[in-house]
Motif scaffolding. Sequence first.
Motif, PDB file in Angstrom:
ATOM      1  N   MET A   1      52.442  20.970  -6.735  1.00 29.03           N
ATOM      2  CA  MET A   1      51.683  21.282  -5.539  1.00 29.03           C
ATOM      3  C   MET A   1      51.553  22.805  -5.449  1.00 29.03           C
ATOM      4  SD  MET A   1      52.454  20.302  -1.605  1.00 29.03           S
ATOM      5  CE  MET A   1      51.796  18.683  -1.837  1.00 29.03           C
ATOM      6  N   PRO A   2      50.360  23.319  -5.561  1.00 30.80           N
ATOM      7  CA  PRO A   2      50.172  24.777  -5.545  1.00 30.80           C
ATOM      8  C   PRO A   2      50.500  25.442  -4.214  1.00 30.80           C
ATOM      9  CG  PRO A   2      48.264  23.660  -6.484  1.00 30.80           C
ATOM     10  CD  PRO A   2      49.146  22.614  -5.894  1.00 30.80           C
ATOM     11  N   TYR A   3      49.935  24.961  -3.111  1.00 31.66           N
ATOM     12  CA  TYR A   3      50.168  25.547  -1.793  1.00 31.66           C
ATOM     13  C   TYR A   3      50.647  24.471  -0.831  1.00 31.66           C
ATOM     14  CZ  TYR A   3      48.399  30.067  -3.071  1.00 31.66           C
ATOM     15  OH  TYR A   3      48.263  31.296  -3.667  1.00 31.66           O
ATOM     16  N   VAL A   4      51.454  24.905   0.153  1.00 30.84           N
ATOM     17  CA  VAL A   4      52.083  23.995   1.101  1.00 30.84           C
ATOM     18  C   VAL A   4      51.920  24.565   2.510  1.00 30.84           C
ATOM     19  CG1 VAL A   4      54.274  22.929   1.785  1.00 30.84           C
ATOM     20  CG2 VAL A   4      53.796  23.348  -0.635  1.00 30.84           C
ATOM     21  N   ILE A   5      51.601  23.688   3.456  1.00 30.83           N
ATOM     22  CA  ILE A   5      51.549  24.094   4.864  1.00 30.83           C
ATOM     23  C   ILE A   5      52.873  23.706   5.498  1.00 30.83           C
ATOM     24  CG2 ILE A   5      50.376  23.797   7.070  1.00 30.83           C
ATOM     25  CD1 ILE A   5      47.796  23.243   5.511  1.00 30.83           C
ATOM     26  N   THR A   6      53.474  24.652   6.212  1.00 30.61           N
ATOM     27  CA  THR A   6      54.828  24.465   6.733  1.00 30.61           C
ATOM     28  C   THR A   6      54.886  24.473   8.267  1.00 30.61           C
ATOM     29  OG1 THR A   6      55.293  26.834   6.600  1.00 30.61           O
ATOM     30  CG2 THR A   6      55.802  25.516   4.640  1.00 30.61           C
ATOM     31  N   GLN A   7      56.083  24.547   8.788  1.00 34.46           N
ATOM     32  CA  GLN A   7      56.403  24.395  10.198  1.00 34.46           C
ATOM     33  C   GLN A   7      55.535  25.175  11.183  1.00 34.46           C
ATOM     34  OE1 GLN A   7      58.060  26.555  12.563  1.00 34.46           O
ATOM     35  NE2 GLN A   7      57.976  24.911  14.062  1.00 34.46           N
ATOM     36  N   PRO A   8      55.178  26.428  10.926  1.00 32.37           N
ATOM     37  CA  PRO A   8      54.392  27.152  11.936  1.00 32.37           C
ATOM     38  C   PRO A   8      53.049  26.511  12.292  1.00 32.37           C
ATOM     39  CG  PRO A   8      55.373  28.714  10.425  1.00 32.37           C
ATOM     40  CD  PRO A   8      55.603  27.337   9.850  1.00 32.37           C
ATOM     41  N   CYS A   9      52.547  25.621  11.451  1.00 34.78           N
ATOM     42  CA  CYS A   9      51.278  24.949  11.738  1.00 34.78           C
ATOM     43  C   CYS A   9      51.438  23.856  12.798  1.00 34.78           C
ATOM     44  CB  CYS A   9      50.703  24.343  10.461  1.00 34.78           C
ATOM     45  SG  CYS A   9      49.071  23.583  10.657  1.00 34.78           S
ATOM     46  N   ILE A  10      52.633  23.335  12.943  1.00 39.36           N
ATOM     47  CA  ILE A  10      52.861  22.223  13.872  1.00 39.36           C
ATOM     48  C   ILE A  10      52.437  22.619  15.277  1.00 39.36           C
ATOM     49  CG2 ILE A  10      54.604  20.759  14.972  1.00 39.36           C
ATOM     50  CD1 ILE A  10      56.069  20.730  12.297  1.00 39.36           C
ATOM     51  N   GLY A  11      51.540  21.813  15.818  1.00 38.91           N
ATOM     52  CA  GLY A  11      51.044  22.051  17.165  1.00 38.91           C
ATOM     53  C   GLY A  11      49.954  23.100  17.272  1.00 38.91           C
ATOM     54  N   VAL A  12      49.662  23.798  16.172  1.00 39.34           N
ATOM     55  CA  VAL A  12      48.651  24.864  16.201  1.00 39.34           C
ATOM     56  C   VAL A  12      47.338  24.376  15.602  1.00 39.34           C
ATOM     57  CG1 VAL A  12      48.052  27.181  15.415  1.00 39.34           C
ATOM     58  CG2 VAL A  12      50.389  26.680  16.109  1.00 39.34           C
ATOM     59  N   LYS A  13      47.381  23.938  14.351  1.00 44.71           N
ATOM     60  CA  LYS A  13      46.204  23.438  13.629  1.00 44.71           C
ATOM     61  C   LYS A  13      44.969  24.317  13.850  1.00 44.71           C
ATOM     62  CE  LYS A  13      46.252  19.398  15.469  1.00 44.71           C
ATOM     63  NZ  LYS A  13      46.035  18.014  15.862  1.00 44.71           N
ATOM     64  N   ASP A  14      45.105  25.586  13.579  1.00 42.08           N
ATOM     65  CA  ASP A  14      44.024  26.555  13.790  1.00 42.08           C
ATOM     66  C   ASP A  14      42.767  26.232  12.986  1.00 42.08           C
ATOM     67  OD1 ASP A  14      43.097  29.373  14.649  1.00 42.08           O
ATOM     68  OD2 ASP A  14      42.944  29.404  12.458  1.00 42.08           O
ATOM     69  N   ALA A  15      42.915  25.691  11.816  1.00 41.45           N
ATOM     70  CA  ALA A  15      41.819  25.284  10.929  1.00 41.45           C
ATOM     71  C   ALA A  15      41.051  26.440  10.287  1.00 41.45           C
ATOM     72  CB  ALA A  15      40.858  24.318  11.613  1.00 41.45           C
ATOM     73  N   SER A  16      41.513  27.658  10.412  1.00 40.49           N
ATOM     74  CA  SER A  16      40.893  28.768   9.672  1.00 40.49           C
ATOM     75  C   SER A  16      41.002  28.521   8.174  1.00 40.49           C
ATOM     76  CB  SER A  16      41.569  30.096  10.018  1.00 40.49           C
ATOM     77  OG  SER A  16      41.345  30.430  11.354  1.00 40.49           O
ATOM     78  N   CYS A  17      42.095  27.899   7.768  1.00 43.89           N
ATOM     79  CA  CYS A  17      42.296  27.593   6.355  1.00 43.89           C
ATOM     80  C   CYS A  17      41.257  26.588   5.860  1.00 43.89           C
ATOM     81  CB  CYS A  17      43.707  27.064   6.121  1.00 43.89           C
ATOM     82  SG  CYS A  17      44.138  25.609   7.105  1.00 43.89           S
ATOM     83  N   VAL A  18      40.893  25.653   6.705  1.00 44.23           N
ATOM     84  CA  VAL A  18      39.882  24.652   6.359  1.00 44.23           C
ATOM     85  C   VAL A  18      38.552  25.342   6.071  1.00 44.23           C
ATOM     86  CG1 VAL A  18      38.547  22.681   7.227  1.00 44.23           C
ATOM     87  CG2 VAL A  18      41.015  22.826   7.685  1.00 44.23           C
ATOM     88  N   ASP A  19      38.213  26.320   6.891  1.00 42.94           N
ATOM     89  CA  ASP A  19      36.938  27.024   6.752  1.00 42.94           C
ATOM     90  C   ASP A  19      36.812  27.800   5.444  1.00 42.94           C
ATOM     91  OD1 ASP A  19      36.187  26.059   9.255  1.00 42.94           O
ATOM     92  OD2 ASP A  19      36.847  27.881  10.296  1.00 42.94           O
ATOM     93  N   VAL A  20      37.926  28.317   4.917  1.00 40.19           N
ATOM     94  CA  VAL A  20      37.860  29.146   3.709  1.00 40.19           C
ATOM     95  C   VAL A  20      38.139  28.385   2.420  1.00 40.19           C
ATOM     96  CG1 VAL A  20      38.435  31.255   4.966  1.00 40.19           C
ATOM     97  CG2 VAL A  20      40.256  29.943   3.854  1.00 40.19           C
ATOM     98  N   CYS A  21      38.589  27.159   2.516  1.00 40.95           N
ATOM     99  CA  CYS A  21      38.926  26.387   1.305  1.00 40.95           C
ATOM    100  C   CYS A  21      37.655  26.013   0.549  1.00 40.95           C
ATOM    101  CB  CYS A  21      39.705  25.137   1.684  1.00 40.95           C
ATOM    102  SG  CYS A  21      40.166  24.155   0.238  1.00 40.95           S
ATOM    103  N   PRO A  22      37.533  26.459  -0.706  1.00 41.76           N
ATOM    104  CA  PRO A  22      36.306  26.171  -1.463  1.00 41.76           C
ATOM    105  C   PRO A  22      36.197  24.729  -1.956  1.00 41.76           C
ATOM    106  CG  PRO A  22      37.834  27.370  -2.847  1.00 41.76           C
ATOM    107  CD  PRO A  22      38.444  27.322  -1.459  1.00 41.76           C
TER     108      PRO A  22
END
Length: 86
Positions: free
Chosen positions: A1-22
Amino acid sequence: MPYVITQPCIGVKDASCVDVCPVDCIHPTPNEEGFEESEQLYINPDECIDCGACEPACPVNAIFEESAVPDEWRHFIRINADFFKR
């Protein structure tokens, strides 16, 4: 698994990462069923191309290369992988 989303995302789900993922490997997206119910976002290890675009886009520093996941959050490696086994 190259990248992992961890604890700080819980309850935030900002989705900026979704926007930049090619390759659209981060789920659930705000437009997908289950987004509201999901506690956090997850990176599909079979789709991620290890480009790293998501890491600097995350406003809460929740995304790490698998080898750099802090010890206290190592269990998120399995949590991310298991999300896609449903």
